[in-house]
Design a protein around this motif. Structure first.
Motif, mmCIF file in Angstrom:
data_model
loop_
_atom_site.group_PDB
_atom_site.id
_atom_site.type_symbol
_atom_site.label_atom_id
_atom_site.label_comp_id
_atom_site.label_asym_id
_atom_site.label_seq_id
_atom_site.Cartn_x
_atom_site.Cartn_y
_atom_site.Cartn_z
ATOM 1 N N TYR A 188 5.602 -23.447 -20.340
ATOM 2 C CA TYR A 188 6.286 -23.296 -19.278
ATOM 3 C C TYR A 188 3.881 -23.096 -18.289
ATOM 4 N N VAL A 189 3.653 -22.361 -18.485
ATOM 5 C CA VAL A 189 2.670 -21.411 -18.123
ATOM 6 C C VAL A 189 1.425 -22.526 -18.423
ATOM 7 N N ASP A 190 1.735 -22.952 -19.139
ATOM 8 C CA ASP A 190 0.163 -23.777 -19.880
ATOM 9 C C ASP A 190 -0.098 -25.128 -19.306
ATOM 10 N N GLY A 191 1.451 -24.988 -18.420
ATOM 11 C CA GLY A 191 1.414 -27.019 -17.778
ATOM 12 C C GLY A 191 2.550 -27.833 -17.973
ATOM 13 N N SER A 192 3.087 -27.151 -19.431
ATOM 14 C CA SER A 192 3.977 -27.833 -20.457
ATOM 15 C C SER A 192 5.019 -28.282 -20.022
ATOM 16 N N GLY A 193 5.625 -29.611 -19.944
ATOM 17 C CA GLY A 193 7.204 -29.868 -19.300
ATOM 18 C C GLY A 193 8.153 -29.508 -20.330
ATOM 19 N N TYR A 194 9.790 -29.902 -19.935
ATOM 20 C CA TYR A 194 10.202 -29.872 -20.170
ATOM 21 C C TYR A 194 10.700 -30.104 -21.811
ATOM 22 N N PHE A 195 10.734 -31.444 -21.322
ATOM 23 C CA PHE A 195 10.029 -32.371 -22.370
ATOM 24 C C PHE A 195 9.629 -32.017 -23.852
ATOM 25 N N ARG A 196 8.501 -32.052 -23.668
ATOM 26 C CA ARG A 196 7.144 -31.740 -24.381
ATOM 27 C C ARG A 196 7.509 -30.350 -24.943
ATOM 28 N N THR A 197 7.794 -29.656 -24.233
ATOM 29 C CA THR A 197 8.320 -28.087 -25.079
ATOM 30 C C THR A 197 9.206 -28.441 -25.995
ATOM 31 N N MET A 198 10.367 -29.767 -25.422
ATOM 32 C CA MET A 198 11.192 -28.846 -27.025
ATOM 33 C C MET A 198 10.694 -29.914 -27.901
#
Length: 292
Positions: A188-198
């Motif tokens: 999240y700190v790197d700018g990733s969204g919820y879906f992309r993180t998953m």
């Protein structure tokens, strides 16, 4: 005292080894016997059943694929199993991740409902499912269309995936809970969204558990008989249903080689898949049982 403990431990280990060897023999011998029987000529079955085959009679497999239509049933099983696994993973992975990592209104109720699904035997609800599909097809035909829900491989795959959701979500949720939240916070700190993180972070980390789920459900879908027999009432049949028909036909015809060839066709894909993912399966089972 120490000698007594050592002797007890030795006897306990000996008992475990004997039990494991006995279990292995009880599994390996019948499987090996089926493979050997599948390449025997029909006349060889009237002698010593434990005798080695005189040659490799592969005509049994050709007859099973062509005359008994096992090739067609094999393709149907591959299609249904692949579709069911795809539907299951598309639905279960996001659901398990959200239920394991987030709390929202109704999340506890949803978890309880999925856990309750673990105690429902699918065989008990096959008849209600069949009757609902019969009524739905009648309604479609009254509108001038053709039947859709019965004798449809996609619908069978959908039923397979639906009935496997509780177990799959339970197993995947147990694994996602063990993953530290630091990975998500860093994403999240790197700018990733919820879906992309998953998709990019959490799912690759959960790969051992995902492989475990795929193997368990593959075995369940591939060997399933009751649902496919009930919902596929015409020519489109899966391999277990076709094998049962072959067994009934060959018992009367006394063509045992063709029968055992059909058994090998059913068993071989599961054995190959297990050999390929054995290490990942063990890893997934051990990690999935941890609680953090």
């Amino acid at each position: 005292m120490k000698k007594k403990e050592m002797s007890f431990n030795t006897l306990y280990k000996l008992f475990i080894y004997v039990a494991l060897i006995t279990l292995a023999i009880s599994i390996v011998v019948p499987v090996g016997w089926v493979f050997l029987a599948s390449v025997k000529e029909n006349s060889e079955f009237y002698g010593n059943p434990w005798a080695m085959p005189k040659g490799l009679y592969f005509q049994n497999f050709i007859d099973a694929f062509q005359k008994a239509r096992m090739g067609e049933y094999f393709l149907n099983s591959v299609l249904v199993t692949a579709l069911a696994l795809a539907i299951l993973l598309i639905v279960a992975l996001p659901a398990a991740y959200v239920l394991a990592r987030y709390r929202f209104r109704g999340s506890k109720l949803i978890n309880v409902l999925f856990m309750g699904g673990l105690f429902i035997n699918v065989n008990y609800i096959v008849v209600p499912i069949f009757l609902m599909f019969v009524d739905a097809d009648k309604w479609i035909k009254n509108l001038g269309g053709e039947g859709f829900f019965l004798n449809n491989l996609f619908i069978v795959a959908l039923v397979y995936a639906s009935t496997a959701l509780p177990f799959t979500i339970y197993l995947l949720s147990g694994f996602f809970v063990t993953i530290p939240r630091d990975y998500e916070e860093a994403a999240y700190v790197d700018g990733s969204g919820y879906f992309r993180t998953m998709v990019r972070i959490m799912m690759p980390m959960a790969m051992p558990s995902i492989i475990t789920v795929i193997l368990f459900n593959f075995l369940s879908f591939w060997n399933e008989y009751i649902i496919s027999m009930t919902l596929l009432t015409k020519d489109a049949k899966t391999l277990p249903v076709g094998l049962m028909q072959l067994m009934q036909a060959q018992k009367a015809a006394a063509n045992y080689g063709q029968l055992y060839a059909g058994l090998v066709i059913v068993m071989l894909p599961t054995l190959i898949l297990y050999i390929m993912v054995q290490k990942k399966l063990t890893q997934g089972m051990s990690l999935g049982g941890l609680k953090g």
